[in-house]
Write an enzyme that holds these catalytic residues in place. Sequence first.
Site, short mmCIF file in Angstrom:
data_model
loop_
_atom_site.label_atom_id
_atom_site.label_comp_id
_atom_site.label_asym_id
_atom_site.label_seq_id
_atom_site.Cartn_x
_atom_site.Cartn_y
_atom_site.Cartn_z
N ASN A 7 17.80 -8.93 -14.49
CA ASN A 7 18.92 -9.14 -15.41
C ASN A 7 18.53 -10.29 -16.35
O ASN A 7 18.50 -11.45 -15.93
CB ASN A 7 20.15 -9.50 -14.57
CG ASN A 7 21.37 -9.78 -15.42
OD1 ASN A 7 21.32 -9.71 -16.65
ND2 ASN A 7 22.46 -10.11 -14.76
N ARG A 88 19.20 -4.29 -15.75
CA ARG A 88 20.55 -4.32 -16.29
C ARG A 88 20.44 -4.39 -17.81
O ARG A 88 19.81 -5.29 -18.34
CB ARG A 88 21.30 -5.54 -15.77
CG ARG A 88 22.66 -5.62 -16.38
CD ARG A 88 23.37 -6.90 -16.02
NE ARG A 88 24.67 -6.91 -16.66
CZ ARG A 88 25.26 -8.01 -17.08
NH1 ARG A 88 24.69 -9.18 -16.91
NH2 ARG A 88 26.43 -7.94 -17.65
N HIS A 177 30.95 -4.54 -17.77
CA HIS A 177 31.17 -4.70 -16.32
C HIS A 177 31.28 -3.34 -15.62
O HIS A 177 31.90 -3.23 -14.56
CB HIS A 177 32.46 -5.49 -16.01
CG HIS A 177 32.41 -6.93 -16.40
ND1 HIS A 177 33.51 -7.59 -16.91
CD2 HIS A 177 31.42 -7.83 -16.35
CE1 HIS A 177 33.20 -8.84 -17.17
NE2 HIS A 177 31.92 -9.02 -16.83
N ARG A 238 35.14 -17.50 -23.46
CA ARG A 238 35.48 -16.55 -24.52
C ARG A 238 37.00 -16.48 -24.69
O ARG A 238 37.73 -16.49 -23.70
CB ARG A 238 34.97 -15.15 -24.19
CG ARG A 238 33.46 -15.05 -24.13
CD ARG A 238 33.04 -13.58 -24.02
NE ARG A 238 31.67 -13.48 -23.59
CZ ARG A 238 31.27 -12.85 -22.48
NH1 ARG A 238 32.15 -12.24 -21.71
NH2 ARG A 238 30.00 -12.82 -22.15
N GLU A 382 26.94 -5.79 -8.10
CA GLU A 382 26.36 -5.05 -9.22
C GLU A 382 24.89 -4.74 -8.98
O GLU A 382 24.39 -3.69 -9.38
CB GLU A 382 26.54 -5.87 -10.51
CG GLU A 382 28.00 -6.02 -10.89
CD GLU A 382 28.25 -7.10 -11.92
OE1 GLU A 382 28.34 -8.28 -11.52
OE2 GLU A 382 28.37 -6.77 -13.10
#
Length: 403
Positions: A7, A88, A177, A238, A382
Site C-alpha cells: 500500500n 492497493r 474504502h 478532511r 483490508e
Amino acid sequence: MIVLVINCGSSSLKFDVLDVEAQQTLAEGQVERIGAVSSLASVRVGDGKKQRKALQAADHGEALRFVMKTLFEGDEKLDATIDAVGHRVVHGGEHFADSVLIDDEVVEAIRDAFDLAPLHNPANLRGIQAAQAALPDVPHVAVFDTAFHQTLPEHAYLYAIPNRLYRRHKIRRYGFHGTSHYYVSRELYKLADLDKRSSRVISAHLGNGCSLAAIRDGRSVDTSMGMTPLAGLVMGTRSGSIDPSIVFDLVEKEELTLAEVHTLLNKYSGLLGLSGYAADMRDLLAEADDGDVRCRQAVDVFCYRVKGYIGQYLAALGGADAVVFTAGIGQNSPRIRAQICAGLEGLGIEMDAARNEAASGTAAKISTDASAVQVWAIPTNEELVIAIDTQKIAQARAQSPYA
Ligand code: ADP
C-alpha cells in the site's frame, strides 16, 4: 499461498506478508518519508520485535529493496517465499469493478485515473513498478478502493452538474474504502446470520478517513465519499462535504490559491480544523473531558454528520437489517458509537449500553436483542481482502493461460 500486500502513499510504503490459507500475518511494516533526507523503516517478522532503522530511500524502489533485504536477510528472517503481490490502488475510475492481474493495459488504466486521484494513483503505480522490478517472476494483482462501489445506480453516482462533464471527464461519485466495506459486510452476514441475497446493511468505516456505505443484497448502492475521498463525513483532517461556494469565498476573502484551498480542505480541516488541536479522536475525547469546548464541538459535528448519513441510508434502503461500525474509531470507541446512535430508537436502532461498552477491537453485537436494526462493531481487515483476491487471481492464472 504467501502474498505480499503493498500500500503506497506519496512518501510511504506499507506492507504485510500474509499466509492466505491460515489467514495469518507473517510480517508487516512500513517505510516512511521516502524521498526525504532520511527515511524511516520499521519491519516486524512474526511475533518478533519491531526492527526500526533510519535509511536513505530516494524512491519507492529503494524502500522496497530495503524491505525485501530485511525480510529475507535480516536478523529475524521470514521463512517463506512470496508467491504473489497484491497492490492497493486507490482509484480504478470506471475501468475496474473487480481486482485484476496487472498487465500493460491495467497500468495504462491506472494512469488514466491519475486525473481523478492525483495524490494517490501515481504513488500506487510507483509501488507497482518497484515491486515488479523486485519480484519479476510472480503475479501482481491490483485491488481497487473504488471497485466495490461500481454497482452504485446512476441516481446515486451522478452529480447535478451539466451531464456533459460526466461524459467528458467522468466526474461522478466513485466512493472509496471498498475493501473495508466489503470485508465487514461479509463478516456481518456470517456473524449475524443474515442472508446476503435479501439484506440491507449500513457500513460505517470511521478511521482517519471516514465513509459510510449502503449495501443492498451484498452490493454497494450508495456511499458518502465522492469523486475523491474529500466528500461526505467529517474526517481527521478532511472537511467532508461543504457548500461548494465556500471554495470561491476562501479564494476571495483569504486570498488563497486553488492549490492552497485544496490543501486546507484535505489537510487542515475536519476534526483538526474544528478543534484547532488534533486530528486524533482519542486526543479530542480526552480534551473534551477536560472541558475544551472546541474539541467537544468537533466530536459533536463528527457524530451528527454520521447520524445524518445513517438516516439517509435507512431511507435509501427502506430500513436496514444491520448497521456495522469499523476502523480505528468505529471498532474501538463505544462512546462515539453511543453518541451517533443516541436518539435513533424511533428508526429501530436500540443500543445495548453494556454490550457497546464491552466491545472494543473485537467483533460484537452492540444492540439489544429487541432492536429492529442490529448494530455491530467489527474490526476491518483490508489487507486480508487484498490477499484473498490476489490468491484467487494468481491461482486462476496458474490454471489457465487465458485467465
Ligand atoms: P487509518 O484510516 O489511518 O487506517 P485508523 O482506522 O487506525 O486510521 O483510525 C485512526 C483513528 O481511530 C484515530 O482518530 C484514533 O484516535 C481513533 N481511535 C483508535 N482507537 C480509539 C479509541 N479507543 N477510542 C477512540 N478513537 C480511537
